[in-house]
Design an enzyme around this catalytic site. Sequence first.
Site, short mmCIF file in Angstrom:
data_model
loop_
_atom_site.label_atom_id
_atom_site.label_comp_id
_atom_site.label_asym_id
_atom_site.label_seq_id
_atom_site.Cartn_x
_atom_site.Cartn_y
_atom_site.Cartn_z
N VAL A 86 32.17 -3.24 96.08
CA VAL A 86 31.46 -3.08 94.82
C VAL A 86 30.89 -4.43 94.36
O VAL A 86 29.78 -4.49 93.83
CB VAL A 86 32.39 -2.48 93.72
CG1 VAL A 86 31.68 -2.43 92.37
CG2 VAL A 86 32.86 -1.09 94.12
N CYS A 87 31.63 -5.49 94.61
CA CYS A 87 31.25 -6.83 94.12
C CYS A 87 29.83 -7.23 94.51
O CYS A 87 29.06 -7.67 93.65
CB CYS A 87 32.26 -7.88 94.57
SG CYS A 87 33.94 -7.56 93.98
N PRO A 88 29.41 -7.10 95.79
CA PRO A 88 28.05 -7.54 96.11
C PRO A 88 26.98 -6.72 95.40
O PRO A 88 25.91 -7.24 95.09
CB PRO A 88 27.97 -7.40 97.63
CG PRO A 88 29.06 -6.49 98.02
CD PRO A 88 30.14 -6.64 96.99
#
Length: 187
Positions: free
Chosen positions: A46-48
């Site tokens: 999810v972070c990118p």
Amino acid sequence: MGIIGSKIKPFTTQSYYQGKFVEVSDTDTAGKWAVFFFYPADFTFVCPTELEDLADQYETLKGLGVEVYSVSTDTHFSHKAWHDSSPAIGKINYHMLGDQNHTIANNFGVLRDGVGLADRATFVVDPDGVIQVMEITSEGVGRNAEELVRKIKAAVYVRAHPGEVCPAKWEEGGETLAPSIDLVGKI
């Protein structure tokens, strides 16, 4: 948590920023708006998507006088490697702070006990170093940078217009409210 309205605490760390390693501290935020955008870890899922979404809004934020600091408990070296290897992360022109000693995550109260990772959290800090907005979601729930921009515009407006507040879904140029006894029970 009682963090809204509190001042950010001192920190000094290394950042990967526009192809260089630079030192960043809390004093770098003095006199300007800042976003601290915590995420669990580099090279994840999810972070990118969130960091790329924020990169797409970075010029808009800069135009509002806002500097962005993404923060994870990874090192600035890891941030560089991720930036160099991921097309999504390669779009980032804002600071990527390393917080391997957990000072910043602890300062903002978002370090997960016993895990060593930061929660997915966003903080908007005003030019006086006071936290005006915060958002924390579970690990599987990504944030929306357009909504962050809207909230920052509202915070900037309220700071510049004492005695006015921004209602739900307020957009720049929209009607505001002037709280008074005359409005009680009429909204």
